[in-house]
Design an enzyme around this catalytic site. Sequence first.
Site: not given
Length: 229
Positions: A6-7, A33, A35, A47, A99, A101, A219
């Site tokens: 995640h990120r 992943e 953003d 993000h 993702e 945003k 994470d």
Amino acid sequence: MKIIAHRGASGIAPENTLAAFRLALESGVDGIELDIQMVDGTAVVLHDRWLQKTTNGLGLTQQINLNYLQSLDAGGGQRVPTLKEVFTLINGACLINIELKAPDCELAVLADIDYALKQLNFKQDQFIISSFNHFSLRKINQLVPWLKLGALTANLPLEYAAFASQLNAFSVNACIDFIDQAFVDDAHQRGLEVWVYTVNQIEDIQAMLDLGVDAIFTDYPSRALQYIQ
Ligand code: G3P
Ligand code: MG
């Protein structure tokens, strides 16, 4: 169950930076992943709309230029990367969940995916586009029907995963706070995968295994990989 960083490996490196993505790759994740925000017509990996959240800069992404963005420290001397730079680093080594945003970022992201397919070692099914903005996902589906979509939800809808079917999504990407067996079963009956964010604690990882979800965003990808092996 697939493990998605995640990120990047954002628990041990500044989120959404090349350092975090490198560490995720080294741990052997199934996917990464990230953003997307837009700066100066370029898709960048960040993000928040406000720079001060994760960098030493000030202001809104819509009001700055790329030179200024690239002069900023995103943590530990890392810069905010462009999507193209991240594609170049990953170079087909794992899945990428992109993702969206920012409003109106679809065409820039699609152009970068086109570049990654033509110039780098990616295959079409390594990309998944997700967003809380379902209009954005519908636009992607109309423009490039083969691209896999992850329909994000931060709540538990009355009609469970119906909204994701309606979007022709590949997966429903749901928040751990609300996920339950009825939702997972409904999504699976519709032929959708279930990807859950953000799953860091061992007890939560076990709970997701018990529910039979298909992927988790974490994470701490090394910790999750070690636990499930
Ligand atoms: O894509 C899953 C998750 O990242 C969605 O929420 O705020 O962490 O981008 P957020
Ligand atoms: Mg995200």
